[in-house]
Structures are given as C-alpha cells and as structure tokens.
Design an enzyme around this catalytic site. Sequence first.
Site, PDB file in Angstrom:
ATOM      1  N   ILE A 188       0.835  -1.206   0.000  1.00 19.02           N
ATOM      2  CA  ILE A 188       0.000   0.000   0.000  1.00 19.02           C
ATOM      3  C   ILE A 188       0.869   1.254   0.000  1.00 19.02           C
ATOM      4  O   ILE A 188       0.622   2.204  -0.761  1.00 19.02           O
ATOM      5  CB  ILE A 188      -0.967  -0.002   1.205  1.00 19.02           C
ATOM      6  CG1 ILE A 188      -1.999  -1.123   1.015  1.00 19.02           C
ATOM      7  CG2 ILE A 188      -1.650   1.361   1.372  1.00 19.02           C
ATOM      8  CD1 ILE A 188      -3.029  -1.240   2.109  1.00 19.02           C
ATOM      9  N   GLY A 275       0.224  -2.740   7.416  1.00 22.39           N
ATOM     10  CA  GLY A 275      -0.394  -4.062   7.387  1.00 22.39           C
ATOM     11  C   GLY A 275      -1.874  -4.010   7.733  1.00 22.39           C
ATOM     12  O   GLY A 275      -2.403  -2.946   8.071  1.00 22.39           O
ATOM     13  N   HIS A 448       6.153 -10.704 -31.935  1.00 24.06           N
ATOM     14  CA  HIS A 448       7.158  -9.637 -32.009  1.00 24.06           C
ATOM     15  C   HIS A 448       6.558  -8.385 -32.637  1.00 24.06           C
ATOM     16  O   HIS A 448       5.868  -8.505 -33.642  1.00 24.06           O
ATOM     17  CB  HIS A 448       8.353 -10.088 -32.833  1.00 24.06           C
ATOM     18  CG  HIS A 448       9.357  -8.991 -33.019  1.00 24.06           C
ATOM     19  ND1 HIS A 448      10.213  -8.608 -32.011  1.00 24.06           N
ATOM     20  CD2 HIS A 448       9.586  -8.172 -34.080  1.00 24.06           C
ATOM     21  CE1 HIS A 448      10.957  -7.601 -32.440  1.00 24.06           C
ATOM     22  NE2 HIS A 448      10.599  -7.314 -33.699  1.00 24.06           N
TER      23      HIS A 448
HETATM   24  P1  FAD Z   1     -12.977  -7.800   2.024  1.00 24.43           P
HETATM   25  O1  FAD Z   1     -12.829  -7.350   0.623  1.00 24.43           O
HETATM   26  O2  FAD Z   1     -12.325  -7.011   3.090  1.00 24.43           O
HETATM   27  O3  FAD Z   1     -14.541  -7.878   2.304  1.00 24.43           O
HETATM   28  C1  FAD Z   1     -15.044  -8.218   3.541  1.00 24.43           C
HETATM   29  C2  FAD Z   1     -16.413  -7.597   3.699  1.00 24.43           C
HETATM   30  O4  FAD Z   1     -17.013  -8.142   4.869  1.00 24.43           O
HETATM   31  C3  FAD Z   1     -16.399  -6.097   3.904  1.00 24.43           C
HETATM   32  O5  FAD Z   1     -17.207  -5.457   2.938  1.00 24.43           O
HETATM   33  C4  FAD Z   1     -16.976  -5.876   5.299  1.00 24.43           C
HETATM   34  O6  FAD Z   1     -17.849  -4.761   5.344  1.00 24.43           O
HETATM   35  C5  FAD Z   1     -17.774  -7.140   5.525  1.00 24.43           C
HETATM   36  N1  FAD Z   1     -17.915  -7.539   6.923  1.00 24.43           N
HETATM   37  C6  FAD Z   1     -16.948  -7.672   7.866  1.00 24.43           C
HETATM   38  N2  FAD Z   1     -17.476  -8.143   9.018  1.00 24.43           N
HETATM   39  C7  FAD Z   1     -18.800  -8.304   8.798  1.00 24.43           C
HETATM   40  C8  FAD Z   1     -19.879  -8.775   9.597  1.00 24.43           C
HETATM   41  N3  FAD Z   1     -19.721  -9.219  10.837  1.00 24.43           N
HETATM   42  N4  FAD Z   1     -21.120  -8.779   9.055  1.00 24.43           N
HETATM   43  C9  FAD Z   1     -21.343  -8.347   7.788  1.00 24.43           C
HETATM   44  N5  FAD Z   1     -20.347  -7.923   6.986  1.00 24.43           N
HETATM   45  C10 FAD Z   1     -19.100  -7.908   7.474  1.00 24.43           C
HETATM   46  N6  FAD Z   1      -5.572  -7.118  -3.671  1.00 24.43           N
HETATM   47  C11 FAD Z   1      -5.274  -7.514  -4.919  1.00 24.43           C
HETATM   48  O7  FAD Z   1      -5.307  -8.714  -5.202  1.00 24.43           O
HETATM   49  N7  FAD Z   1      -4.928  -6.611  -5.889  1.00 24.43           N
HETATM   50  C12 FAD Z   1      -4.868  -5.284  -5.626  1.00 24.43           C
HETATM   51  O8  FAD Z   1      -4.558  -4.497  -6.522  1.00 24.43           O
HETATM   52  C13 FAD Z   1      -5.182  -4.833  -4.316  1.00 24.43           C
HETATM   53  N8  FAD Z   1      -5.137  -3.527  -4.021  1.00 24.43           N
HETATM   54  C14 FAD Z   1      -5.482  -3.109  -2.746  1.00 24.43           C
HETATM   55  C15 FAD Z   1      -5.405  -1.754  -2.465  1.00 24.43           C
HETATM   56  C16 FAD Z   1      -5.723  -1.295  -1.189  1.00 24.43           C
HETATM   57  C17 FAD Z   1      -5.650   0.184  -0.886  1.00 24.43           C
HETATM   58  C18 FAD Z   1      -6.145  -2.236  -0.204  1.00 24.43           C
HETATM   59  C19 FAD Z   1      -6.543  -1.759   1.164  1.00 24.43           C
HETATM   60  C20 FAD Z   1      -6.205  -3.587  -0.489  1.00 24.43           C
HETATM   61  C21 FAD Z   1      -5.864  -4.037  -1.765  1.00 24.43           C
HETATM   62  N9  FAD Z   1      -5.878  -5.397  -2.091  1.00 24.43           N
HETATM   63  C22 FAD Z   1      -5.545  -5.812  -3.350  1.00 24.43           C
HETATM   64  C23 FAD Z   1      -6.261  -6.418  -1.106  1.00 24.43           C
HETATM   65  C24 FAD Z   1      -7.718  -6.841  -1.340  1.00 24.43           C
HETATM   66  O9  FAD Z   1      -8.549  -5.707  -1.260  1.00 24.43           O
HETATM   67  C25 FAD Z   1      -8.133  -7.865  -0.289  1.00 24.43           C
HETATM   68  O10 FAD Z   1      -7.226  -8.946  -0.295  1.00 24.43           O
HETATM   69  C26 FAD Z   1      -9.513  -8.391  -0.608  1.00 24.43           C
HETATM   70  O11 FAD Z   1     -10.470  -7.355  -0.603  1.00 24.43           O
HETATM   71  C27 FAD Z   1      -9.929  -9.456   0.419  1.00 24.43           C
HETATM   72  O12 FAD Z   1     -11.213  -9.905   0.107  1.00 24.43           O
HETATM   73  P2  FAD Z   1     -12.168 -10.494   1.231  1.00 24.43           P
HETATM   74  O13 FAD Z   1     -13.398 -10.899   0.506  1.00 24.43           O
HETATM   75  O14 FAD Z   1     -11.435 -11.499   2.011  1.00 24.43           O
HETATM   76  O15 FAD Z   1     -12.475  -9.286   2.232  1.00 24.43           O
HETATM   77  P1  NAI Z   2       2.302  -4.859   3.978  1.00 26.98           P
HETATM   78  O1  NAI Z   2       2.408  -6.023   4.869  1.00 26.98           O
HETATM   79  O2  NAI Z   2       2.494  -5.065   2.521  1.00 26.98           O
HETATM   80  O3  NAI Z   2       3.351  -3.746   4.412  1.00 26.98           O
HETATM   81  C1  NAI Z   2       3.370  -3.180   5.669  1.00 26.98           C
HETATM   82  C2  NAI Z   2       4.768  -2.669   5.930  1.00 26.98           C
HETATM   83  O4  NAI Z   2       4.733  -1.866   7.087  1.00 26.98           O
HETATM   84  C3  NAI Z   2       5.752  -3.789   6.182  1.00 26.98           C
HETATM   85  O5  NAI Z   2       6.850  -3.641   5.323  1.00 26.98           O
HETATM   86  C4  NAI Z   2       6.106  -3.618   7.656  1.00 26.98           C
HETATM   87  O6  NAI Z   2       7.430  -3.992   7.929  1.00 26.98           O
HETATM   88  C5  NAI Z   2       5.883  -2.138   7.856  1.00 26.98           C
HETATM   89  N1  NAI Z   2       5.580  -1.733   9.236  1.00 26.98           N
HETATM   90  C6  NAI Z   2       4.746  -2.320  10.118  1.00 26.98           C
HETATM   91  N2  NAI Z   2       4.706  -1.628  11.279  1.00 26.98           N
HETATM   92  C7  NAI Z   2       5.525  -0.566  11.123  1.00 26.98           C
HETATM   93  C8  NAI Z   2       5.899   0.511  11.961  1.00 26.98           C
HETATM   94  N3  NAI Z   2       5.418   0.655  13.181  1.00 26.98           N
HETATM   95  N4  NAI Z   2       6.795   1.409  11.480  1.00 26.98           N
HETATM   96  C9  NAI Z   2       7.278   1.300  10.224  1.00 26.98           C
HETATM   97  N5  NAI Z   2       6.966   0.296   9.390  1.00 26.98           N
HETATM   98  C10 NAI Z   2       6.085  -0.624   9.828  1.00 26.98           C
HETATM   99  O7  NAI Z   2       0.896  -4.195   4.307  1.00 26.98           O
HETATM  100  P2  NAI Z   2       0.113  -3.014   3.615  1.00 26.98           P
HETATM  101  O8  NAI Z   2       0.987  -2.253   2.683  1.00 26.98           O
HETATM  102  O9  NAI Z   2      -0.583  -2.300   4.709  1.00 26.98           O
HETATM  103  O10 NAI Z   2      -0.956  -3.788   2.756  1.00 26.98           O
HETATM  104  C11 NAI Z   2      -1.769  -4.794   3.347  1.00 26.98           C
HETATM  105  C12 NAI Z   2      -2.027  -5.886   2.364  1.00 26.98           C
HETATM  106  O11 NAI Z   2      -2.960  -5.458   1.382  1.00 26.98           O
HETATM  107  C13 NAI Z   2      -0.805  -6.298   1.566  1.00 26.98           C
HETATM  108  O12 NAI Z   2      -0.019  -7.230   2.255  1.00 26.98           O
HETATM  109  C14 NAI Z   2      -1.403  -6.913   0.356  1.00 26.98           C
HETATM  110  O13 NAI Z   2      -1.651  -8.263   0.610  1.00 26.98           O
HETATM  111  C15 NAI Z   2      -2.710  -6.165   0.192  1.00 26.98           C
HETATM  112  N6  NAI Z   2      -2.565  -5.241  -0.926  1.00 26.98           N
HETATM  113  C16 NAI Z   2      -2.340  -5.772  -2.169  1.00 26.98           C
HETATM  114  C17 NAI Z   2      -2.140  -4.957  -3.237  1.00 26.98           C
HETATM  115  C18 NAI Z   2      -1.842  -5.578  -4.552  1.00 26.98           C
HETATM  116  O14 NAI Z   2      -2.038  -6.777  -4.695  1.00 26.98           O
HETATM  117  N7  NAI Z   2      -1.387  -4.829  -5.545  1.00 26.98           N
HETATM  118  C19 NAI Z   2      -2.202  -3.496  -3.121  1.00 26.98           C
HETATM  119  C20 NAI Z   2      -2.418  -3.043  -1.769  1.00 26.98           C
HETATM  120  C21 NAI Z   2      -2.609  -3.907  -0.732  1.00 26.98           C
END
Ligand code: FAD
Ligand code: NAI
Length: 469
Positions: A188, A275, A448
């Site tokens: 992120i 994280g 290519h």
């Molecule tokens: P979520 O998508 O978190 O969905 C869970 C849902 O459950 C939520 O809508 C929540 O409201 C609902 N919920 C929780 N508790 C309850 C409850 N008790 N009752 C009813 N509803 C509830 N992953 C990628 O693969 N590619 C990316 O490019 C990517 N980019 C990301 C960028 C950002 C900024 C972030 C934050 C994450 C990104 N991720 C990416 C990670 C990805 O979003 C997550 O891995 C994915 O959304 C997980 O899916 P999920 O269905 O497990 O949970």
């Molecule tokens: P992350 O685990 O990728 O990175 C968190 C980083 O923060 C780590 O490098 C950790 O060492 C550092 N950190 C933790 N505590 C700290 C502190 N107190 N001070 C300084 N550094 C600290 O987690 P992130 O970036 O929050 O994303 C969460 C998850 O969301 C990712 O692991 C990924 O699985 C998913 N995600 C996936 C994307 C994609 O697939 N393109 C895009 C964005 C998120």
Amino acid sequence: MSAYDVAVIGAGPGGYVAAIRCAQLGLKTVCIDERERDGKGLLGGTCLNVGCIPSKALLESSENFERAKHGFPSQGILIGDLKLDLQAMQERKRKIVDAHTNGIAFLFKKNKVDSILGRARIVSGGQAYQLEISSSATVEAKHVIIATGSSPRKIEGAPFGPRIVDSSGALSFEEAPKRLGIIGAGVIGLELGSVWRRLGSEVTLLESSPEFLPLADGKISKEAMRLFGRDQGWTIKLGVNVLYINEKDDIVNVVYEEKSGRVEQDFDKLIVAAGRAPNTQGIAEDALGLALDDKGFVRIDAQCRTNLPRIYAVGDVAGGAMLAHKASEEGVMAAELIAGRKAEFDRNIVPWVIYTKPEIAWVGKTEQQLKEAGMEYKVGQFPFSANGRAQALGEAKGFAKMLSDAKTDRVLGVHIVGPYASELIGEAVLAMAFSASSEDIALTVHAHPSLSEAIHEAALAVAGRALHI
Ligand code: FAD
Ligand code: NAI
C-alpha cells in the site's frame, strides 16, 4: 426466519464470488454485508470500494499525468499548459467504483443470491446455524462461509483523523499534500505513495524492516529500490523506529530513529500503511468456539474448513496472502465443497503484483526460498532494455527472471520488474499450473514486438541460449 443452504458473511471478492458460485451450484444462498453509504448497501468489500479498484483508477490517472508532464516531450509531444483537475480524477474513480459495486448487485440478482445489509453474527449451531443480523433480520443456514476480510492495522500513538489517515483516507485526498509521510514501505505504501508523488507530493517512506520488499525476490527488490530512488526521487528509509507521532496545528510531526540517530520530521499528511488485521471481532458467539490462530486469523485447513462443522473461512480473514484473487479462489473452492464436489487450490501459484512504475510481479518461489530449501536451480534473466516493445513504450527498465529446477527444468518461479509486469505474469502462472519446463516456454512462439518476448528470452536464458543479449 428465512432458511438457506448457505449464508456468506461479507461481500468482498471472497464472499461475493463464493455466493455466486454457491447459487450457480443450486444452493439457496444469502450474502450479508454491513458496508453502506447513505443507508444503501455497498457490495464488493474492501477490494471494490476502498482497495484494488479505486487505487488502480488513481494509479492510472496519476501515471497519465506524469507521462504527459515528463514522458511526452521526449516523444515530440508538447503540451503547453498542463493542469491537474484532481476533483475530476476523483470523480472518475468514484464512477468506476460505482459501476463495479452495482455490477455485483446485478450478478446477485441474476444468480438469485439474496443480499442483506447488516452486521452478521453466528449465534448458535446444531443442524443449522442461526445468524443474527444487526438490521434485525435473523437467518438460518446449514453452511456458513466467513469472508469478513481485514481492516487497516492501527499503530500506537497515531489515531486516524484528517491528517493521519489509513489507505481509505489516502484514496480521497482533495489535494496532493506537499509533504507526505508514509509509515510502511509495503504494497500500500508503494502504490499510494506512487499516486501522490506523481501528483506533486514529496514522499518519505518510513519502514521498520531493514529490508526493502522482503517478500519479493532479492534481485527484484534491489532493482526496484534503485529505480524508485534514482529515477523517481522517493525517500525510502529502512530500519526506522518510529518513536512519537504528534499532530499540531496543520502538521503531523514524526520522531523516529534511524542509523544516523534521532530525526524529527514534519508532514502535511501521514498515511499509516503498516499491514492489515483480520475482521473477526464478534463474528461468532464465544460458546461456539471458533478457533483463531495466534494472530487472530480464523484457523482453516487447506480446503478452508474451520474447526466448526460446515463453517468455512475464505480470503483475508483466513490468513495467507491478502489478495483479492486468492480470496475469490478460496470462495469458489468452499462453494464447490459445500455442493459436494471435489475442489482444491494450489496456493504456491498465486501471482503477486505491485502496481508501481515499473510494476513488480511474481509467482512461485524466490531465489532466497530455493536456497533456504536447499534446492538446486537454474536462472535465466533478460533485461527490458533489450526488448523493442519496451523501448517503443519508453519503459525499457527492469528485467524478467525465471527459476527452474536444475534436474527437471520445471519452472519454479518467475519474477518481473518492468512494464506491464501485471499482464506478463499471467503466462508464468499458466505455465506453472501446467507444470511447464523453461524449455516449454523457450519453444513457444511469442509475438514480435511484444513485452512477452522478455519472458521468452528469460526462458531461453535458463539454458544459456538467449538470442538478443
Ligand atoms: P474484504 O474485501 O475485506 O470484504 C469483507 C467484507 O465483509 C467487507 O465489505 C466488510 O464490510 C464485511 N464484513 C466484515 N465483518 C462483517 C460482519 N460481521 N457482518 C457483515 N459484513 C461484514 N488485492 C489484490 O489482489 N490486488 C490489488 O490491486 C489490491 N489492491 C489493494 C489496495 C488497497 C488500498 C487495499 C486496502 C487492499 C488491496 N488489495 C488488493 C487487497 C484486497 O482488497 C483484499 O485482499 C480483498 O479485498 C480481500 O477480500 P475479502 O473478501 O477477504 O475481504
Ligand atoms: P504490507 O504487509 O504489505 O506492508 C506493511 C509494511 O509496514 C511492512 O513492510 C512492515 O514492515 C511495515 N511496518 C509495520 N509496522 C511498522 C511501523 N510501526 N513502522 C514502520 N513500518 C512498519 O501491508 P500493507 O501495505 O498495509 O498492505 C496490506 C495488504 O494489502 C498487503 O499485504 C497486500 O496483501 C494487500 N494489498 C495488495 C495490493 C496488490 O495486490 N497490488 C495493493 C495493496 C494492498
């Protein structure tokens, strides 16, 4: 009380995909999610609303802005007075998100999945589980799929507010902060840091780990760090210990320790991207005894079964890679198993993509992992500087690297830092899913000029016979 075959809690990519597949398999299915705006349910979870989709919309727009500013002149395209309309950029992002979330409501309707807005809690078991829903409905279901996802991890002394934000806040800035601090140089931090750097912020990443991107192959992390620092002016501080965070007036003051000593730095905004933590709070009555692991993730077996009969957990809440496509695959697997079919999912070939520039993507084992496992392997590497399409794109940086078993030549991992790595990695995933050897890829014709020729050449390089280097 409505009775269902399956209740899915959470409508993110794990939950909504599981619900659709359950319905396709003839199971009466309900999907419950608490996410809403103005009383209207928002489907799609983190991914569609505040994750993958809005971040990629902003990454694309900000990349186009930077290209127009710095990339076009070298191609002989001169734009006089380039301006940024951030409001319009944010509006475009919102429209893309809305189209996707509405699309899921349409898919639910089409597949006859019932959708309930509210917070669900599993309150009792037996032949069927009872789920209490905050919107006052109660449902009963034979099977439950927990897909509640994850939330940004908070760090001590940094309460979220207008200046200290999590990833959702950072997707909605109304102007590019002049000085942007980011805690965490993970996925992120790098993606959202890219967006705001391209739109004008000076970005400082404060990372506690001494290593940059430790999950990625060592050579790839090293090259990415070099390109970000050299070409893009990121300030990436590794091995930092954040001591205090103070908000005063219009700034966030961060005190941290680095190798050279204690540093105090002011930021206009601070993103905490340290994280994500699983959403398990209050998900099931304690008496039911749903087992969690020591980090709070729902404990599952290889097929996503929890310790409770007929309850599955998929996606971020179940641990492992926090990726949307991994969540969806687990959701499909759980649905198939509930329907009495055979299903499995190979977690060794889940691709990772980081949407920076250049993009970073990989699948399978890294060189470090192969060394640790004592495996003998061969390496082939090919730079994008020798690829015609990358040159034409003006993005001839980075390389593709292939690792294969020294004896069988089976592909063990593919690692890319370079243009459109997110698209190129698909070939590697398919090759690994079919247990291909590097020779299989080397013997396959690649168009290519295309970026995919870099994968072809990396495969040829495994046998020491790359042609264009
Ligand atoms: P979520 O998508 O978190 O969905 C869970 C849902 O459950 C939520 O809508 C929540 O409201 C609902 N919920 C929780 N508790 C309850 C409850 N008790 N009752 C009813 N509803 C509830 N992953 C990628 O693969 N590619 C990316 O490019 C990517 N980019 C990301 C960028 C950002 C900024 C972030 C934050 C994450 C990104 N991720 C990416 C990670 C990805 O979003 C997550 O891995 C994915 O959304 C997980 O899916 P999920 O269905 O497990 O949970
Ligand atoms: P992350 O685990 O990728 O990175 C968190 C980083 O923060 C780590 O490098 C950790 O060492 C550092 N950190 C933790 N505590 C700290 C502190 N107190 N001070 C300084 N550094 C600290 O987690 P992130 O970036 O929050 O994303 C969460 C998850 O969301 C990712 O692991 C990924 O699985 C998913 N995600 C996936 C994307 C994609 O697939 N393109 C895009 C964005 C998120």
